[in-house]
Design a protein around this motif. Structure first.
Motif, mmCIF file in Angstrom:
data_model
loop_
_atom_site.group_PDB
_atom_site.id
_atom_site.type_symbol
_atom_site.label_atom_id
_atom_site.label_comp_id
_atom_site.label_asym_id
_atom_site.label_seq_id
_atom_site.Cartn_x
_atom_site.Cartn_y
_atom_site.Cartn_z
ATOM 1 N N GLY A 1 0.817 -1.274 0.018
ATOM 2 C CA GLY A 1 0.012 -0.059 0.085
ATOM 3 C C GLY A 1 0.793 1.440 -0.078
ATOM 4 O O GLY A 1 0.310 2.319 0.510
ATOM 5 N N SER A 2 2.098 1.260 -0.540
ATOM 6 C CA SER A 2 2.751 2.482 -0.515
ATOM 7 C C SER A 2 3.306 3.198 -1.828
ATOM 8 O O SER A 2 3.918 3.845 -2.202
ATOM 9 C CB SER A 2 4.300 2.002 0.064
ATOM 10 O OG SER A 2 4.935 1.208 -0.688
ATOM 11 N N GLY A 3 2.263 2.688 -2.937
ATOM 12 C CA GLY A 3 2.655 3.116 -4.331
ATOM 13 C C GLY A 3 1.377 2.799 -4.970
ATOM 14 O O GLY A 3 0.761 1.867 -4.954
ATOM 15 N N GLY A 4 1.198 3.771 -5.884
ATOM 16 C CA GLY A 4 -0.063 3.606 -6.986
ATOM 17 C C GLY A 4 0.363 3.387 -8.436
ATOM 18 O O GLY A 4 -0.526 3.506 -9.320
ATOM 19 N N GLY A 5 1.657 3.187 -8.599
ATOM 20 C CA GLY A 5 1.965 2.951 -9.970
ATOM 21 C C GLY A 5 1.605 1.788 -10.729
ATOM 22 O O GLY A 5 1.468 0.510 -9.914
ATOM 23 N N GLN A 6 1.619 1.516 -11.967
ATOM 24 C CA GLN A 6 1.232 0.224 -12.676
ATOM 25 C C GLN A 6 2.286 -0.741 -12.598
ATOM 26 O O GLN A 6 3.536 -0.201 -12.781
ATOM 27 C CB GLN A 6 1.212 0.555 -14.116
ATOM 28 C CG GLN A 6 -0.281 1.197 -14.396
ATOM 29 C CD GLN A 6 -0.616 1.457 -15.915
ATOM 30 O OE1 GLN A 6 -0.888 2.531 -16.339
ATOM 31 N NE2 GLN A 6 -0.610 0.358 -16.482
ATOM 32 N N ALA A 7 2.166 -2.014 -12.198
ATOM 33 C CA ALA A 7 3.082 -2.897 -11.889
ATOM 34 C C ALA A 7 3.259 -3.652 -13.393
ATOM 35 O O ALA A 7 2.871 -4.808 -13.420
ATOM 36 C CB ALA A 7 2.944 -3.859 -10.888
ATOM 37 N N ASP A 8 3.683 -2.989 -14.338
ATOM 38 C CA ASP A 8 3.740 -3.595 -15.672
ATOM 39 C C ASP A 8 5.027 -3.160 -16.496
ATOM 40 O O ASP A 8 5.658 -2.068 -16.038
ATOM 41 C CB ASP A 8 2.568 -3.569 -16.497
ATOM 42 C CG ASP A 8 1.838 -2.232 -16.671
ATOM 43 O OD1 ASP A 8 2.499 -1.134 -16.250
ATOM 44 O OD2 ASP A 8 0.645 -1.994 -16.888
ATOM 45 N N ARG A 9 4.979 -3.290 -17.741
ATOM 46 C CA ARG A 9 6.022 -2.565 -18.380
ATOM 47 C C ARG A 9 5.897 -1.050 -18.561
ATOM 48 O O ARG A 9 6.763 -0.200 -18.414
ATOM 49 C CB ARG A 9 6.150 -2.998 -19.939
ATOM 50 C CG ARG A 9 7.378 -2.541 -20.802
ATOM 51 C CD ARG A 9 7.498 -3.167 -22.063
ATOM 52 N NE ARG A 9 6.105 -3.175 -22.955
ATOM 53 C CZ ARG A 9 5.926 -1.992 -23.613
ATOM 54 N NH1 ARG A 9 6.777 -1.043 -23.670
ATOM 55 N NH2 ARG A 9 4.770 -1.996 -24.290
ATOM 56 N N GLU A 10 4.786 -0.491 -18.874
ATOM 57 C CA GLU A 10 4.512 0.810 -18.795
ATOM 58 C C GLU A 10 4.805 1.534 -17.575
ATOM 59 O O GLU A 10 5.483 2.596 -17.487
ATOM 60 C CB GLU A 10 3.096 1.316 -19.014
ATOM 61 C CG GLU A 10 2.575 0.866 -20.535
ATOM 62 C CD GLU A 10 2.516 -0.518 -20.833
ATOM 63 O OE1 GLU A 10 2.587 -1.422 -20.001
ATOM 64 O OE2 GLU A 10 2.123 -1.082 -22.092
ATOM 65 N N GLY A 11 4.339 0.851 -16.476
ATOM 66 C CA GLY A 11 4.882 1.297 -15.032
ATOM 67 C C GLY A 11 6.341 1.549 -14.729
ATOM 68 O O GLY A 11 7.021 2.421 -14.216
ATOM 69 N N ALA A 12 7.139 0.485 -15.250
ATOM 70 C CA ALA A 12 8.585 0.392 -15.287
ATOM 71 C C ALA A 12 9.059 1.454 -15.846
ATOM 72 O O ALA A 12 10.101 2.071 -15.391
ATOM 73 C CB ALA A 12 9.018 -0.896 -15.661
ATOM 74 N N LEU A 13 8.716 1.548 -17.169
ATOM 75 C CA LEU A 13 9.117 2.741 -17.913
ATOM 76 C C LEU A 13 8.777 4.278 -17.251
ATOM 77 O O LEU A 13 9.652 5.067 -17.216
ATOM 78 C CB LEU A 13 8.543 2.726 -19.380
ATOM 79 C CG LEU A 13 8.905 1.536 -20.179
ATOM 80 C CD1 LEU A 13 8.329 1.613 -21.464
ATOM 81 C CD2 LEU A 13 10.482 1.476 -20.335
ATOM 82 N N ALA A 14 7.748 4.390 -16.827
ATOM 83 C CA ALA A 14 7.414 5.631 -16.016
ATOM 84 C C ALA A 14 8.165 5.690 -14.804
ATOM 85 O O ALA A 14 8.684 6.705 -14.726
ATOM 86 C CB ALA A 14 6.082 5.544 -15.561
ATOM 87 N N GLU A 15 8.536 4.711 -13.867
ATOM 88 C CA GLU A 15 9.506 4.805 -13.039
ATOM 89 C C GLU A 15 10.912 5.398 -13.554
ATOM 90 O O GLU A 15 11.784 5.822 -12.815
ATOM 91 C CB GLU A 15 9.543 3.289 -12.239
ATOM 92 C CG GLU A 15 10.404 3.454 -11.160
ATOM 93 C CD GLU A 15 9.544 4.181 -9.806
ATOM 94 O OE1 GLU A 15 10.247 4.211 -8.648
ATOM 95 O OE2 GLU A 15 8.531 4.456 -10.024
ATOM 96 N N VAL A 16 11.317 4.696 -14.651
ATOM 97 C CA VAL A 16 12.809 4.940 -15.055
ATOM 98 C C VAL A 16 12.961 6.688 -15.526
ATOM 99 O O VAL A 16 13.684 7.171 -15.195
ATOM 100 C CB VAL A 16 13.165 4.181 -16.225
ATOM 101 C CG1 VAL A 16 14.256 4.880 -16.817
ATOM 102 C CG2 VAL A 16 13.060 2.884 -15.749
ATOM 103 N N SER A 17 11.600 6.964 -16.345
ATOM 104 C CA SER A 17 11.531 8.365 -16.684
ATOM 105 C C SER A 17 11.550 9.490 -15.528
ATOM 106 O O SER A 17 11.777 10.572 -15.972
ATOM 107 C CB SER A 17 10.202 8.598 -17.612
ATOM 108 O OG SER A 17 8.951 8.456 -17.008
#
Length: 253
Positions: A29-45
């Motif tokens: 419950g500490s994050g709302g990002g998508q746990a998929d490739r798009e979410g991973a790319l958003a995390e990198v960006s």
């Protein structure tokens, strides 16, 4: 071409580790990002030098697609089975798609993408085709079957045949084996669950039942095991990412 394949394994490892991290955040419950490739790319960006890393990942996935494609068509090694060549060809197409998706994300033209919405949209479109319902059902069965095969092959340690670990210490071999088994089983579980959701969507003729990787992972938290199952699978995906790094080092090319 071995350098291209190794670059591809590194790119794959980065994405899987990030997906695992995002899934753990969801579980606790500490994050709302998508746990998929798009979410991973958003995390990198969102990180320093994120744009450069995104383009590096795009190059890595392009290298993986090129390496797989050459393996599928090259004359040398003509004793390879047709099924192996077809699998490499399919993987080449898959990684070419991933490369293009990463390029569009890095260029800023696909920043609003949502893997869950894409899965529903693709399923909705497919269901409207002639014989769409059985086609979607067959696709779900194939995806679930691939997941089972991935998990079983990982549990049987079949991946060791493709690694050159003869000169490595025993401890290193044990660690790499543990990464391959745990990571491969987790990846297979996710693919199987996603395939089951597609099959359910076909049976009910309801595209809303189809789920992307993110929604599939989130559904694990709704099982009797609660968020602990999601945590376990998330750790497994991180292990698979680490195994991808090991493959970049010791894979026979």
């Amino acid at each position: 071409m071995s350098a291209a394949g190794r670059a591809g394994f590194v790119a794959r490892g980065v994405v899987y580790v990030l997906i695992g991290v995002l899934a753990i955040r969801i579980a606790v419950g500490s994050g709302g990002g998508q746990a998929d490739r798009e979410g991973a790319l958003a995390e990198v960006s969102g990180r320093p030098f994120g744009a450069a890393v995104l383009w590096a990942l795009a190059v890595g996935f392009g290298c993986m697609a090129l390496w797989r494609g050459i393996r599928a068509i090259r004359v040398r090694g003509g004793d390879r089975k047709v099924a192996s060549r077809l699998m490499d060809g399919g993987r080449a197409v898959f990684y070419a798609t991933v490369c293009w998706g990463t390029v569009t994300f890095a260029a800023g033209t696909d920043r609003g993408s949502n893997g869950n919405a894409k899965s529903r949209d693709w399923t909705r479109t497919a269901l409207q085709l002639p014989y769409g319902q059985p086609l979607v059902g067959a696709a779900g069965c194939v995806l679930a079957g691939i997941g089972v095969v991935l998990a079983v092959r990982a549990a049987m340690r079949r991946f060791l045949r493709r690694l050159d670990l003869a000169a490595t210490p025993t401890g290193t071999r044990q660690v790499v084996t543990a990464l391959g088994v745990g990571g491969g089983v987790a990846r297979g579980m996710v693919a199987t669950a996603a395939g089951i959701f597609v099959l359910v969507a076909a049976i009910r003729f309801d595209p809303e039942q189809a789920k992307g990787v993110d929604a599939t992972l989130r559904s694990l938290a709704g099982t009797p095991a609660g968020p602990w199952l999601l945590v376990a699978v998330a750790i497994g995906l991180m292990l698979f990412g680490a195994f991808s790094f090991a493959s970049a080092r010791w894979r026979r090319m």
